[in-house]
Design a protein around this motif. Sequence first.
Motif, PDB file in Angstrom:
ATOM      1  N   LYS A 137       0.839  -1.205   0.000  1.00 31.16           N
ATOM      2  CA  LYS A 137       0.000   0.000   0.000  1.00 31.16           C
ATOM      3  C   LYS A 137       0.873   1.253   0.000  1.00 31.16           C
ATOM      4  CE  LYS A 137      -3.659   2.640   0.622  1.00 31.16           C
ATOM      5  NZ  LYS A 137      -3.962   3.460  -0.517  1.00 31.16           N
ATOM      6  N   PHE A 138       1.970   1.232   0.769  1.00 25.84           N
ATOM      7  CA  PHE A 138       2.884   2.371   0.802  1.00 25.84           C
ATOM      8  C   PHE A 138       3.499   2.596  -0.584  1.00 25.84           C
ATOM      9  CE2 PHE A 138       7.033   4.302   2.419  1.00 25.84           C
ATOM     10  CZ  PHE A 138       6.456   5.522   2.734  1.00 25.84           C
ATOM     11  N   ALA A 139       3.895   1.518  -1.243  1.00 24.53           N
ATOM     12  CA  ALA A 139       4.463   1.614  -2.593  1.00 24.53           C
ATOM     13  C   ALA A 139       3.420   2.138  -3.581  1.00 24.53           C
ATOM     14  CB  ALA A 139       5.004   0.255  -3.044  1.00 24.53           C
ATOM     15  N   ALA A 140       2.177   1.679  -3.444  1.00 26.29           N
ATOM     16  CA  ALA A 140       1.110   2.158  -4.322  1.00 26.29           C
ATOM     17  C   ALA A 140       0.854   3.650  -4.099  1.00 26.29           C
ATOM     18  CB  ALA A 140      -0.180   1.359  -4.085  1.00 26.29           C
ATOM     19  N   ASP A 141       0.864   4.079  -2.842  1.00 24.04           N
ATOM     20  CA  ASP A 141       0.688   5.502  -2.546  1.00 24.04           C
ATOM     21  C   ASP A 141       1.846   6.329  -3.094  1.00 24.04           C
ATOM     22  OD1 ASP A 141      -1.725   4.990  -1.347  1.00 24.04           O
ATOM     23  OD2 ASP A 141      -1.127   5.642   0.657  1.00 24.04           O
ATOM     24  N   ALA A 142       3.060   5.785  -3.041  1.00 21.72           N
ATOM     25  CA  ALA A 142       4.229   6.488  -3.593  1.00 21.72           C
ATOM     26  C   ALA A 142       4.075   6.673  -5.102  1.00 21.72           C
ATOM     27  CB  ALA A 142       5.507   5.720  -3.272  1.00 21.72           C
ATOM     28  N   ARG A 143       3.602   5.646  -5.796  1.00 25.30           N
ATOM     29  CA  ARG A 143       3.369   5.765  -7.244  1.00 25.30           C
ATOM     30  C   ARG A 143       2.281   6.813  -7.521  1.00 25.30           C
ATOM     31  NH1 ARG A 143       4.056   0.230  -6.632  1.00 25.30           N
ATOM     32  NH2 ARG A 143       1.811  -0.172  -6.688  1.00 25.30           N
ATOM     33  N   TRP A 144       1.269   6.838  -6.680  1.00 20.41           N
ATOM     34  CA  TRP A 144       0.167   7.787  -6.820  1.00 20.41           C
ATOM     35  C   TRP A 144       0.688   9.221  -6.671  1.00 20.41           C
ATOM     36  CZ3 TRP A 144      -5.020   6.912  -3.762  1.00 20.41           C
ATOM     37  CH2 TRP A 144      -5.972   7.838  -4.181  1.00 20.41           C
ATOM     38  N   VAL A 145       1.508   9.453  -5.653  1.00 16.24           N
ATOM     39  CA  VAL A 145       2.086  10.782  -5.421  1.00 16.24           C
ATOM     40  C   VAL A 145       2.913  11.212  -6.624  1.00 16.24           C
ATOM     41  CG1 VAL A 145       3.823  12.031  -4.052  1.00 16.24           C
ATOM     42  CG2 VAL A 145       2.044  10.683  -2.897  1.00 16.24           C
ATOM     43  N   ASN A 146       3.733  10.323  -7.143  1.00 17.70           N
ATOM     44  CA  ASN A 146       4.566  10.665  -8.300  1.00 17.70           C
ATOM     45  C   ASN A 146       3.727  10.981  -9.535  1.00 17.70           C
ATOM     46  OD1 ASN A 146       7.374  10.701  -7.549  1.00 17.70           O
ATOM     47  ND2 ASN A 146       7.089   8.554  -6.998  1.00 17.70           N
ATOM     48  N   ARG A 147       2.653  10.227  -9.758  1.00 14.10           N
ATOM     49  CA  ARG A 147       1.746  10.533 -10.886  1.00 14.10           C
ATOM     50  C   ARG A 147       1.137  11.924 -10.721  1.00 14.10           C
ATOM     51  NH1 ARG A 147      -0.168   5.259 -10.194  1.00 14.10           N
ATOM     52  NH2 ARG A 147      -1.974   6.060  -9.071  1.00 14.10           N
ATOM     53  N   ASP A 148       0.692  12.232  -9.499  1.00 17.82           N
ATOM     54  CA  ASP A 148       0.080  13.538  -9.252  1.00 17.82           C
ATOM     55  C   ASP A 148       1.079  14.673  -9.445  1.00 17.82           C
ATOM     56  OD1 ASP A 148      -2.339  12.324  -8.753  1.00 17.82           O
ATOM     57  OD2 ASP A 148      -2.350  12.726  -6.595  1.00 17.82           O
ATOM     58  N   LEU A 149       2.305  14.501  -8.972  1.00 18.26           N
ATOM     59  CA  LEU A 149       3.315  15.549  -9.147  1.00 18.26           C
ATOM     60  C   LEU A 149       3.638  15.749 -10.627  1.00 18.26           C
ATOM     61  CD1 LEU A 149       5.726  14.839  -6.158  1.00 18.26           C
ATOM     62  CD2 LEU A 149       4.115  16.751  -6.403  1.00 18.26           C
ATOM     63  N   LYS A 150       3.697  14.669 -11.392  1.00 19.95           N
ATOM     64  CA  LYS A 150       3.929  14.787 -12.840  1.00 19.95           C
ATOM     65  C   LYS A 150       2.755  15.493 -13.517  1.00 19.95           C
ATOM     66  CE  LYS A 150       6.963  10.833 -13.188  1.00 19.95           C
ATOM     67  NZ  LYS A 150       7.103   9.415 -13.562  1.00 19.95           N
ATOM     68  N   LYS A 151       1.534  15.234 -13.052  1.00 25.74           N
ATOM     69  CA  LYS A 151       0.375  15.907 -13.609  1.00 25.74           C
ATOM     70  C   LYS A 151       0.439  17.409 -13.308  1.00 25.74           C
ATOM     71  CE  LYS A 151      -4.595  15.860 -13.995  1.00 25.74           C
ATOM     72  NZ  LYS A 151      -5.845  15.208 -13.633  1.00 25.74           N
ATOM     73  N   LEU A 152       0.862  17.761 -12.094  1.00 20.81           N
ATOM     74  CA  LEU A 152       1.016  19.170 -11.746  1.00 20.81           C
ATOM     75  C   LEU A 152       2.005  19.833 -12.683  1.00 20.81           C
ATOM     76  CD1 LEU A 152       0.517  21.630  -9.920  1.00 20.81           C
ATOM     77  CD2 LEU A 152       2.326  20.737  -8.419  1.00 20.81           C
ATOM     78  N   LYS A 153       3.140  19.181 -12.897  1.00 21.15           N
ATOM     79  CA  LYS A 153       4.157  19.745 -13.800  1.00 21.15           C
ATOM     80  C   LYS A 153       3.607  19.930 -15.200  1.00 21.15           C
ATOM     81  CE  LYS A 153       8.791  19.143 -15.561  1.00 21.15           C
ATOM     82  NZ  LYS A 153      10.129  18.751 -15.168  1.00 21.15           N
ATOM     83  N   ALA A 154       2.887  18.951 -15.716  1.00 20.04           N
ATOM     84  CA  ALA A 154       2.301  19.049 -17.059  1.00 20.04           C
ATOM     85  C   ALA A 154       1.260  20.171 -17.108  1.00 20.04           C
ATOM     86  CB  ALA A 154       1.674  17.708 -17.458  1.00 20.04           C
ATOM     87  N   LEU A 155       0.489  20.312 -16.065  1.00 19.26           N
ATOM     88  CA  LEU A 155      -0.530  21.356 -16.000  1.00 19.26           C
ATOM     89  C   LEU A 155       0.070  22.741 -16.038  1.00 19.26           C
ATOM     90  CD1 LEU A 155      -3.591  21.936 -15.505  1.00 19.26           C
ATOM     91  CD2 LEU A 155      -3.063  21.893 -13.065  1.00 19.26           C
ATOM     92  N   ILE A 156       1.184  22.917 -15.319  1.00 21.48           N
ATOM     93  CA  ILE A 156       1.863  24.209 -15.253  1.00 21.48           C
ATOM     94  C   ILE A 156       2.644  24.470 -16.539  1.00 21.48           C
ATOM     95  CG2 ILE A 156       3.590  25.565 -13.984  1.00 21.48           C
ATOM     96  CD1 ILE A 156       0.941  25.021 -12.463  1.00 21.48           C
ATOM     97  N   GLY A 157       3.101  23.393 -17.171  1.00 23.36           N
ATOM     98  CA  GLY A 157       3.881  23.545 -18.392  1.00 23.36           C
ATOM     99  C   GLY A 157       5.353  23.737 -18.118  1.00 23.36           C
ATOM    100  N   GLY A 158       5.813  23.204 -17.006  1.00 29.46           N
ATOM    101  CA  GLY A 158       7.203  23.426 -16.627  1.00 29.46           C
ATOM    102  C   GLY A 158       8.047  22.237 -16.820  1.00 29.46           C
TER     103      GLY A 158
END
Length: 131
Positions: free
Chosen positions: A110-131
């Motif tokens: 579950k911890f590993a799954a949450d870590a993957r989730w966090v990384n996906r969300d951070l990548k989405k933030l970066k894509a959203l900002i365009g940075g």
Amino acid sequence: MLPARTFSVSIRSDWRSLYGWIWRPEFFPNWASGLAESNLRNDGDRWYADGPEGPIRIRFTPHNEHGVMDHFVDTGAGSEVHVPLRVIQNCDGAEVLLTLFRQPEMDEDKFAADARWVNRDLKKLKALIGG
């Protein structure tokens, strides 16, 4: 102490401008997938959302000069989960850092799954900002 991992994403944006844009709780559903379909709503200093196991309450730190966007999630199980989130300067850009704590009832998978989730969300933030 709880085991913890900190994840980050680099964004080509002035850190203060970035923080000013993304710190508002109502912006989180644009990139934080756990809130994207949860009907995030405000009631005073608390926010409410529909979690996978029922309603959750969320407290967000107020706007500040330090880039702190911490939030505290109460799933109704009796304790709040602290989610430290920061925007910090990296030369002329920014780092967005989120620390994930492994909760006592959380197994390694579950911890590993949450870590993957966090990384996906951070990548989405970066894509959203365009940075």
